[in-house]
Design a protein around this motif. Structure first.
Motif, PDB file in Angstrom:
ATOM      1  N   ARG A 235       0.854  -1.182   0.000  1.00 23.26           N
ATOM      2  CA  ARG A 235       0.000   0.000   0.000  1.00 23.26           C
ATOM      3  C   ARG A 235       0.890   1.231   0.000  1.00 23.26           C
ATOM      4  N   ALA A 236       0.727   2.059  -1.055  1.00 22.30           N
ATOM      5  CA  ALA A 236       1.535   3.274  -1.193  1.00 22.30           C
ATOM      6  C   ALA A 236       3.025   2.972  -1.080  1.00 22.30           C
ATOM      7  N   GLY A 237       3.435   1.818  -1.635  1.00 26.35           N
ATOM      8  CA  GLY A 237       4.838   1.459  -1.650  1.00 26.35           C
ATOM      9  C   GLY A 237       5.336   0.747  -0.419  1.00 26.35           C
ATOM     10  N   LEU A 238       4.495   0.617   0.617  1.00 21.44           N
ATOM     11  CA  LEU A 238       4.898  -0.044   1.857  1.00 21.44           C
ATOM     12  C   LEU A 238       4.320  -1.456   1.905  1.00 21.44           C
ATOM     13  N   LEU A 239       5.140  -2.426   2.307  1.00 23.82           N
ATOM     14  CA  LEU A 239       4.728  -3.826   2.342  1.00 23.82           C
ATOM     15  C   LEU A 239       3.666  -4.055   3.409  1.00 23.82           C
ATOM     16  N   LEU A 240       2.552  -4.699   2.998  1.00 26.04           N
ATOM     17  CA  LEU A 240       1.494  -5.064   3.932  1.00 26.04           C
ATOM     18  C   LEU A 240       1.625  -6.502   4.413  1.00 26.04           C
ATOM     19  N   GLY A 241       2.017  -7.406   3.519  1.00 24.38           N
ATOM     20  CA  GLY A 241       2.134  -8.809   3.892  1.00 24.38           C
ATOM     21  C   GLY A 241       2.604  -9.643   2.724  1.00 24.38           C
ATOM     22  N   THR A 242       3.032 -10.870   3.022  1.00 23.08           N
ATOM     23  CA  THR A 242       3.556 -11.788   2.011  1.00 23.08           C
ATOM     24  C   THR A 242       3.055 -13.191   2.317  1.00 23.08           C
ATOM     25  N   THR A 243       2.658 -13.922   1.265  1.00 21.33           N
ATOM     26  CA  THR A 243       2.262 -15.315   1.468  1.00 21.33           C
ATOM     27  C   THR A 243       3.499 -16.171   1.709  1.00 21.33           C
ATOM     28  N   GLY A 244       3.281 -17.325   2.298  1.00 22.73           N
ATOM     29  CA  GLY A 244       4.392 -18.244   2.528  1.00 22.73           C
ATOM     30  C   GLY A 244       5.351 -17.774   3.591  1.00 22.73           C
ATOM     31  N   SER A 245       4.862 -17.007   4.584  1.00 21.48           N
ATOM     32  CA  SER A 245       5.741 -16.523   5.654  1.00 21.48           C
ATOM     33  C   SER A 245       5.120 -16.811   7.019  1.00 21.48           C
ATOM     34  N   PRO A 246       4.911 -18.100   7.349  1.00 19.60           N
ATOM     35  CA  PRO A 246       4.316 -18.422   8.657  1.00 19.60           C
ATOM     36  C   PRO A 246       5.203 -18.010   9.821  1.00 19.60           C
ATOM     37  N   GLU A 247       6.519 -17.875   9.569  1.00 19.98           N
ATOM     38  CA  GLU A 247       7.401 -17.473  10.669  1.00 19.98           C
ATOM     39  C   GLU A 247       7.066 -16.065  11.146  1.00 19.98           C
ATOM     40  N   ALA A 248       6.679 -15.161  10.205  1.00 18.42           N
ATOM     41  CA  ALA A 248       6.293 -13.804  10.605  1.00 18.42           C
ATOM     42  C   ALA A 248       5.006 -13.829  11.413  1.00 18.42           C
TER      43      ALA A 248
END
Length: 712
Positions: A235-248
């Motif tokens: 959103r507006a160039g800032l990361l909101l989330g990523t799939t495949g990252s259960p560690e986060a």
């Protein structure tokens, strides 16, 4: 008319319709540039002050050029209006592809806007009427942008610009304007349909991804990018989330879930479906509610839309949602909203937000949020940022910082909850008893990551930054520190020297413009009012973003309200005498002082978020009215339309100086209230000093020499 630029033989002035449509066109273009500046600079809203300063500087240059150029006004008008939309599009693509300095982000479109502003004045004596019509046109453009911004990407907004170009050309080229506008609209519409902007994004800002999909949103451009099967949402160039990252997901949720021990009502604020799924499946967890500003990223990351079954989703700004909840509703709140790298995100780490959060939680409630920090050593800048957020939360919660995946802050409503006594051994025992299955934050990892030595090490490092001021909405200490830490982590060089040089260059240009314009006392008044006007405009953008979070679309509202005030003021100026110039100046200073008082009342809790946002927008409208009345009076007192170009350049350079000085220096150092107080004093002094000088000259008996008209 004396002082008017002599038109070409047989050529009439451009007329009122050109003035109105030109204001409409340039307002949509300016708002689009400012909105893209928010995305291009990762939503760092204060950078928009630099973008606005660049627009104003080059608009002033365009106004000077338009005053000096000879030849057919109509031909020049046709060229600049047709060029505006393509120039904006090309410039935005260039800015995405190359690291364009913020002050040059709007260079060429701003130059065209200055030409569009000045051309209707050439050969016309109706200065106040034309200025008012341009302002009303710009107000209409701001309103149009407000309606369309949340629904259209840049090509769509520039498609509107192309249609408005046809309206601007109609008085000059008649039927040919319709043909030219139709051709441009058709070309841009075909590019929009074929994914032009997504192709641009894939080749520039997101070049490391295989495919890119973009969508408009009231909170910022939403981009879903995929790479080797992994999907990321921005959103507006800032990361909101990523799939495949259960560690986060486990890093932010497992410890608070263990410590909460299966409490009832749970709220998750964020856009990561894996975190939501983990919380909903945790043994003993009660009903889960997910609140997110936009469901599109959540659905893109989860690969499904509609009903998720295990939890309910609310599409709303998390801060407003939490503020609207009933007292004592939530037993556990997990906030995964990203670091405070923008003023919008900073709203979730301020003293004002923590007050809302505390009121919405039960007597034994627990909240958790994660902040960036080194694994073993916390950088001093990050330590100060975390301490600032801790100090903001401490009036309402007992706070404990744990060194897991950065810094995990646990906020307890019960002062006797014993959060300070939590360690890896006790948490591992609780995890074992919960019968939950985890893959990363496990019974074996917790005793190491949260050993007594590591916890004490983090706390001692944070204690060294205990003097950090609490993070506030209008004094965003954490935002300033987070952006500094981001630059350090990313290897960016210190830009403070460049910003100081930019401010110095603008100051020199402003002084030259004041010296060249005549009479000088009036140019000082116009320039200082320009500083005051832009200070109110930038402060309004920051206030709206810090309290309501809507600046991505409110750019149009801020521009539109200010320009509507300018239009009304310029119409009213017809009935005013030039001797009222000082009264106008004093009114501008009083409005700045009133805005400073509103900021102080908000800081003390006497005003709510909606009240200060509405109050600041009302002051912006009044400031536009004052500025709109001042400019025609200043032109009249300076000898006629020949002074329009120099005075407009002085006004715009003063505004650019204010945009850089306020956004980049004064606001981060002083906060909103003190900044408005200082600028208000400057505007007041600029009205008083010339009058004192004129009176001194009269007392010394030099009345025989030409003396500039006093302001009082």
């Amino acid at each position: 008319m004396t002082g008017a630029v002599r038109p070409a033989a047989g050529e009439r002035p451009l007329g009122p319709l050109c003035a109105f449509s030109g204001g409409l066109l340039t307002a949509v273009a300016q708002s689009t540039i400012l909105r893209e500046g928010l995305s291009g600079y990762r939503a760092a809203e204060l950078a928009s002050g630099m973008v606005l300063a660049g627009w104003l500087v080059f608009s002033g240059l365009g106004a000077w050029m338009g005053q000096l150029l000879r030849g057919s006004r109509r031909r020049l008008w046709a060229v600049v209006t047709v060029a505006m939309a393509p120039a904006c599009l090309c410039w935005l693509i260039l800015a995405r592809a190359v690291a364009v300095p913020a002050i040059l982000y709007a260079a060429f479109p701003g130059l065209l806007a200055g030409l569009i502003f000045i051309l209707p004045f050439r050969g016309s004596s109706a200065t106040g009427l034309l200025y008012g019509l341009e302002s009303f046109g710009a107000a209409g453009g701001g309103a149009l942008f407000l309606l369309l911004s949340g629904r259209l990407l840049p090509p769509g907004l520039l498609l509107v610009c192309g249609a408005l170009s046809g309206l601007a050309l109609a008085p000059v080229l008649r039927w040919r304007a319709l043909v030219a506008s139709s051709v441009f609209v058709a070309l841009l519409a075909s590019g929009l349909h074929s994914g032009l902007w997504e192709t641009v994004l894939g080749a520039t800002s997101y070049r490391s991804f295989d495919s890119v999909r973009a969508a408009p949103s009231p909170y910022g451009e939403l981009v879903t990018a995929s790479r080797e099967g992994e999907v990321s949402a921005f959103r507006a160039g800032l990361l909101l989330g990523t799939t495949g990252s259960p560690e986060a997901a486990e890093a932010i949720s497992v410890v608070p879930l263990i410590a909460a021990e299966g409490r009832g009502e749970v709220l998750y604020a964020g856009s990561n479906p894996e975190t939501a799924a983990l919380i909903s499946e945790w043994p003993g967890t009660g009903e889960l509610t997910v609140v997110t500003i936009d469901t599109a990223p959540f659905e893109a990351l989860s690969g499904r839309s509609g009903n998720h079954g295990r939890f309910s989703i609310v599409e709303q700004d998390p801060r407003r949602f939490i503020a609207s909840c009933s007292t004592g509703k939530w037993d556990l709140v997990i906030l995964e909203l990203g670091p405070p790298l923008s003023i919008y995100d900073n709203r979730f780490y301020t003293q004002e937000f923590f007050r809302h959060l505390r009121e919405s939680m039960s007597l034994e409630g627990l909240a958790a949020l994660a902040l960036p920090a080194g694994q073993n050593r916390v950088h001093p800048v990050e330590a100060r940022m975390i301490s600032s957020i801790q100090r903001a939360a401490e009036p309402f919660f007992s706070v404990a910082a744990l060194p897991i995946s950065g810094a995990l802050l646990l906020l307890g409503t019960d002062p006797d909850a014993g959060l300070d006594s939590l360690d890896g051994e006790s948490l591992a025992a609780l995890l074992r008893g919960s019968r939950a299955t985890t893959r990363y934050v496990t019974e074996g990892l917790l005793p190491f990551d949260l050993s007594t030595g590591r916890i004490e090490s983090m706390r001692s490092q944070l204690a060294q930054a205990a003097d950090a001021p609490p993070n506030r909405d209008l004094t965003p200490e954490a935002f300033i520190l987070a952006t500094g830490a981001w630059a350090l982590r990313g290897g960016s060089h210190d830009r403070s020297r460049e910003l100081e040089l930019a401010l110095g260059a603008l100051l020199v240009l402003f002084c030259l413009a004041v010296m060249l314009a005549r009479p000088r006392t009036i140019s000082i008044a116009v320039g200082s009012m320009g500083i005051g006007e832009i200070s109110v405009e930038v402060t309004c953008l920051v206030l709206v973003q810090a309290t309501l979070g809507y600046s991505f679309v409110m750019v149009g509202a801020v521009v539109g309200l200010f320009m509507a005030g300018l239009g009304v003021g310029s119409i009213l100026s017809v009935r005013l005498r030039a001797s009222r110039l000082a009264v106008i100046q004093v009114l501008g200073a009083c409005l700045l002082l009133l805005l400073a008082a509103l900021c102080t009342l908000y800081d003390t809790g006497a005003l709510g978020e909606r009240a200060i946002a509405a109050g600041s927008l009302a002051i912006l409208l009044c400031m536009g009215l004052v500025g709109g009345a001042q400019f025609p009076l200043a032109v009249r007192a300076s000898g006629g339309t020949r002074a329009v170009g120099p005075l407009e350049a002085t006004d715009l350079l003063g505004s650019a100086l204010g945009a850089v000085g306020v956004a980049v220096f004064a606001f981060p150092l002083l906060g909103a209230g003190s900044t408005c107080l200082a600028i208000g004093g400057l505007v007041l002094v600029s009205a008083v000093l010339p009058a004192l000088e004129a009176r001194k000259e009269r007392r010394e008996g030099r009345s025989g020499a030409p003396v500039a008209q006093p302001l009082l």
